[in-house]
Write a protein that holds these residues in place. Structure first.
Motif, PDB file in Angstrom:
ATOM      1  N   LEU A 191      -3.495  -4.926   2.621  1.00 41.42           N
ATOM      2  CA  LEU A 191      -3.804  -3.909   3.629  1.00 41.42           C
ATOM      3  C   LEU A 191      -4.835  -4.412   4.636  1.00 41.42           C
ATOM      4  O   LEU A 191      -4.791  -4.066   5.821  1.00 41.42           O
ATOM      5  N   GLU A 192      -5.758  -5.233   4.178  1.00 39.79           N
ATOM      6  CA  GLU A 192      -6.849  -5.703   5.027  1.00 39.79           C
ATOM      7  C   GLU A 192      -6.420  -6.801   5.993  1.00 39.79           C
ATOM      8  O   GLU A 192      -6.947  -6.896   7.108  1.00 39.79           O
ATOM      9  N   ASP A 193      -5.482  -7.633   5.568  1.00 41.77           N
ATOM     10  CA  ASP A 193      -5.144  -8.836   6.324  1.00 41.77           C
ATOM     11  C   ASP A 193      -3.999  -8.554   7.291  1.00 41.77           C
ATOM     12  O   ASP A 193      -2.881  -8.234   6.883  1.00 41.77           O
ATOM     13  N   GLY A 194      -4.274  -8.700   8.570  1.00 36.59           N
ATOM     14  CA  GLY A 194      -3.258  -8.469   9.593  1.00 36.59           C
ATOM     15  C   GLY A 194      -2.114  -9.454   9.543  1.00 36.59           C
ATOM     16  O   GLY A 194      -1.083  -9.256  10.186  1.00 36.59           O
ATOM     17  N   GLY A 195      -2.273 -10.518   8.782  1.00 35.99           N
ATOM     18  CA  GLY A 195      -1.208 -11.502   8.656  1.00 35.99           C
ATOM     19  C   GLY A 195      -0.378 -11.339   7.400  1.00 35.99           C
ATOM     20  O   GLY A 195       0.473 -12.190   7.093  1.00 35.99           O
ATOM     21  N   SER A 196      -0.589 -10.256   6.641  1.00 32.29           N
ATOM     22  CA  SER A 196       0.099 -10.087   5.364  1.00 32.29           C
ATOM     23  C   SER A 196       1.544  -9.657   5.527  1.00 32.29           C
ATOM     24  O   SER A 196       2.353  -9.803   4.606  1.00 32.29           O
ATOM     25  N   GLY A 197       1.880  -9.102   6.689  1.00 31.00           N
ATOM     26  CA  GLY A 197       3.225  -8.577   6.879  1.00 31.00           C
ATOM     27  C   GLY A 197       3.418  -7.186   6.328  1.00 31.00           C
ATOM     28  O   GLY A 197       4.516  -6.636   6.384  1.00 31.00           O
ATOM     29  N   VAL A 198       2.338  -6.602   5.787  1.00 37.37           N
ATOM     30  CA  VAL A 198       2.412  -5.248   5.233  1.00 37.37           C
ATOM     31  C   VAL A 198       1.674  -4.289   6.154  1.00 37.37           C
ATOM     32  O   VAL A 198       0.463  -4.421   6.360  1.00 37.37           O
ATOM     33  N   ASP A 199       2.409  -3.339   6.729  1.00 32.11           N
ATOM     34  CA  ASP A 199       1.790  -2.332   7.584  1.00 32.11           C
ATOM     35  C   ASP A 199       1.123  -1.255   6.724  1.00 32.11           C
ATOM     36  O   ASP A 199       1.478  -1.066   5.558  1.00 32.11           O
ATOM     37  N   ILE A 200       0.170  -0.547   7.306  1.00 28.90           N
ATOM     38  CA  ILE A 200      -0.436   0.578   6.594  1.00 28.90           C
ATOM     39  C   ILE A 200       0.662   1.610   6.354  1.00 28.90           C
ATOM     40  O   ILE A 200       1.327   2.055   7.291  1.00 28.90           O
ATOM     41  N   PRO A 201       0.887   1.989   5.097  1.00 26.47           N
ATOM     42  CA  PRO A 201       2.007   2.888   4.798  1.00 26.47           C
ATOM     43  C   PRO A 201       1.670   4.357   5.011  1.00 26.47           C
ATOM     44  O   PRO A 201       0.499   4.735   5.139  1.00 26.47           O
ATOM     45  N   ALA A 202       2.701   5.165   4.999  1.00 25.87           N
ATOM     46  CA  ALA A 202       2.506   6.614   5.045  1.00 25.87           C
ATOM     47  C   ALA A 202       1.933   7.116   3.726  1.00 25.87           C
ATOM     48  O   ALA A 202       1.089   8.013   3.707  1.00 25.87           O
ATOM     49  N   ALA A 203       2.390   6.516   2.629  1.00 23.60           N
ATOM     50  CA  ALA A 203       1.990   7.013   1.314  1.00 23.60           C
ATOM     51  C   ALA A 203       2.140   5.931   0.260  1.00 23.60           C
ATOM     52  O   ALA A 203       2.817   4.918   0.470  1.00 23.60           O
ATOM     53  N   MET A 204       1.477   6.146  -0.856  1.00 24.45           N
ATOM     54  CA  MET A 204       1.745   5.417  -2.086  1.00 24.45           C
ATOM     55  C   MET A 204       2.296   6.425  -3.087  1.00 24.45           C
ATOM     56  O   MET A 204       1.789   7.548  -3.174  1.00 24.45           O
ATOM     57  N   ILE A 205       3.319   6.018  -3.821  1.00 26.14           N
ATOM     58  CA  ILE A 205       3.889   6.898  -4.829  1.00 26.14           C
ATOM     59  C   ILE A 205       3.849   6.192  -6.178  1.00 26.14           C
ATOM     60  O   ILE A 205       4.163   5.004  -6.276  1.00 26.14           O
ATOM     61  N   LEU A 206       3.446   6.928  -7.208  1.00 24.55           N
ATOM     62  CA  LEU A 206       3.333   6.321  -8.538  1.00 24.55           C
ATOM     63  C   LEU A 206       3.463   7.364  -9.632  1.00 24.55           C
ATOM     64  O   LEU A 206       3.287   8.566  -9.406  1.00 24.55           O
ATOM     65  N   GLU A 207       3.805   6.888 -10.820  1.00 30.66           N
ATOM     66  CA  GLU A 207       3.726   7.661 -12.059  1.00 30.66           C
ATOM     67  C   GLU A 207       2.475   7.191 -12.794  1.00 30.66           C
ATOM     68  O   GLU A 207       2.249   5.985 -12.903  1.00 30.66           O
ATOM     69  N   THR A 208       1.689   8.098 -13.321  1.00 27.56           N
ATOM     70  CA  THR A 208       0.504   7.675 -14.072  1.00 27.56           C
ATOM     71  C   THR A 208       0.899   7.047 -15.405  1.00 27.56           C
ATOM     72  O   THR A 208       0.184   6.200 -15.935  1.00 27.56           O
ATOM     73  N   VAL A 209       2.021   7.484 -15.953  1.00 31.32           N
ATOM     74  CA  VAL A 209       2.666   6.815 -17.083  1.00 31.32           C
ATOM     75  C   VAL A 209       4.119   6.628 -16.690  1.00 31.32           C
ATOM     76  O   VAL A 209       4.816   7.608 -16.396  1.00 31.32           O
ATOM     77  N   GLN A 210       4.580   5.398 -16.655  1.00 32.23           N
ATOM     78  CA  GLN A 210       5.945   5.119 -16.224  1.00 32.23           C
ATOM     79  C   GLN A 210       6.910   5.368 -17.374  1.00 32.23           C
ATOM     80  O   GLN A 210       6.830   4.723 -18.411  1.00 32.23           O
TER      81      GLN A 210
END
Length: 427
Positions: A191-210
């Motif tokens: 997220l910090e590195d402008g060269g990572s190829g990853v844009d700031i996303p709209a959201a993160m989605i996760l299960e606390t237990v998968q």
């Protein structure tokens, strides 16, 4: 009674059927934590409808209220029109669940299944932020429609989409590589590195237990850091509590003990109480910017499910209900630890929290053999993980000590039999 010809299913039902292959019998009756097939054989249910039957089968108070409602010609189908059962559910859910936990959410009814609530959460996150990308996590499972599949990690299920699944970046879940790698340091660097190829996303989605991903439980510290990262970057945090919620991990919401407050929460499965289709999307009030009808569904007004969902919330008015879940959770976890210790040949690891636990085995195919043997002995449980390497225990929350002990005996006997069958035959 005439026995059902099992060939009917092979001849007339799609090849996509799955659970009936693992549990090859015709079930006719269910009550509490037990099921019976048409031959009269009794089974202990440590499957609970994949988490849709946390209160067991045909719970008396829900059944009575549902039957009375049906017999009084109460509204069945209503889209999102105002009905008395919906009002009662909304008010009860707010008073019994949200307020005591100091949570404030608007409740959306997106359609009756888990994938419906996930789709609505992804759409709203993109609408609110104006961004397109979502960060999901390795081994996550969020549903089988296109948007939900895009944030699902399982390669087999993703392949079923038939098209490229886009606008999602997958990051490593807690301990995905090993215990020593800080996966969030890795994520935040992208997220910090402008060269990572990853844009700031709209959201993160996760299960606390998968659940489907292998009963992988994120640490509370990891979840807290995820929340902090989301706040730092203006990213919405979506917790998928479709399977892990409604007491399955020991508390009503799976994230309570971590002390976090997601922006959006997805719920389905046991939120309906009785096994009837119902899903809700909980939305932080300031994010509720939907235009009327912008997301809808023909069956979002399932009044029969509102009736049973409201009745189910009665359990949560008594603090002892949650206390008993946590006490028995310790019994279940201790039993699994004893299996790993007594049978080192399993090469096992205990995973999960609450009534959402299992043993992951390094021995290829062993967990499937244990589950199959358990079914033969009268216990229903399934496997999970990318290679079905985990046999998992999902008993209903209402199970008593006698039911647990009976189940433990069958599981241990099944482990012994599966290990014996796996031993090489001496010359």
């Amino acid at each position: 009674m005439k026995q059902t010809d099992m060939n009917i299913f092979a001849q007339l039902e799609s090849e996509v059927r799955s659970y009936c292959r693992s549990f090859p019998t015709v079930f006719t009756k269910a009550k509490g934590y037990k099921m019976w097939d048409e031959s009269g054989k009794e089974y202990l249910d440590f499957f609970s409808g994949a988490g849709a039957l946390n209160y067991g089968h045909n719970e008396d108070s829900m059944k009575e209220k549902l039957v009375n409602y049906i017999m009084s010609d109460g509204i069945t189908h209503s889209l999102d029109m105002a009905t008395q059962p919906k009002a009662e559910f909304l008010e009860t859910f707010n008073e019994v669940i949200l307020k005591p936990r100091n949570l404030e959410y608007k409740v959306m009814f997106p359609g009756p299944t888990g994938t419906n609530t996930v789709e609505s959460a992804l759409k709203l996150a993109r609408k609110v932020t104006g961004r397109t990308d979502i960060i999901s996590f390795t081994n996550g499972f969020h549903g089988m429609t296109i948007g939900s599949l895009s944030v699902t990690g399982n390669a087999f299920k993703r392949k079923g989409a038939g098209i490229p699944l886009q606008n999602v970046v997958t990051m490593p879940y807690d301990s995905f590589v090993n215990e020593g790698l800080d996966t969030l340091e890795y994520l935040e660097r992208f997220l910090e590195d402008g060269g990572s190829g990853v844009d700031i996303p709209a959201a993160m989605i996760l299960e606390t237990v998968q659940g489907e991903g292998g009963i992988n439980a994120a640490s509370f510290e990891w979840l807290q850091r995820i929340e902090a990262i989301c706040k730092r970057w203006g990213i919405l945090l979506i917790v998928d509590d479709v399977q892990a919620g409604v007491g399955r991990t020991g508390t009503f919401f799976s994230f309570e003990k971590a002390g976090i407050k997601p922006d959006i929460v997805c719920m389905s499965k046991s939120i309906g109480g009785y096994g009837l289709p119902l899903a809700i999307t909980l939305i932080r009030p300031d994010l509720d910017i939907w235009a009327p009808g912008e997301h809808n569904g023909t069956f979002r007004g399932n009044n029969h499910a509102f009736v049973t969902a409201t009745a189910a919330l009665e359990f949560w008015k008594d603090p002892e209900f949650e206390q008993n879940i946590q006490k028995r959770s310790e019994l279940i976890y201790s039993f699994l630890e004893s299996i790993v210790e007594k049978y080192p040949e399993v090469k096992g690891e205990v995973r999960g929290r609450g009534y959402m636990v299992g043993i992951g085995s390094e021995v290829e195919g062993l967990s499937e053999k244990i589950a199959a043997e358990a079914f033969n002995r009268g216990l229903i449980m399934e496997t999970s993980g990318p290679k079905d390497e985990v046999f998992k225990l999902f008993p209903p929350l209402i199970i008593d000590d006698a039911g647990l002990e009976a189940g433990f005996e069958i599981i241990e006997a099944s482990v012994k039999t599966a290990l014996e069958a796996a031993e090489p035959v001496a010359n």
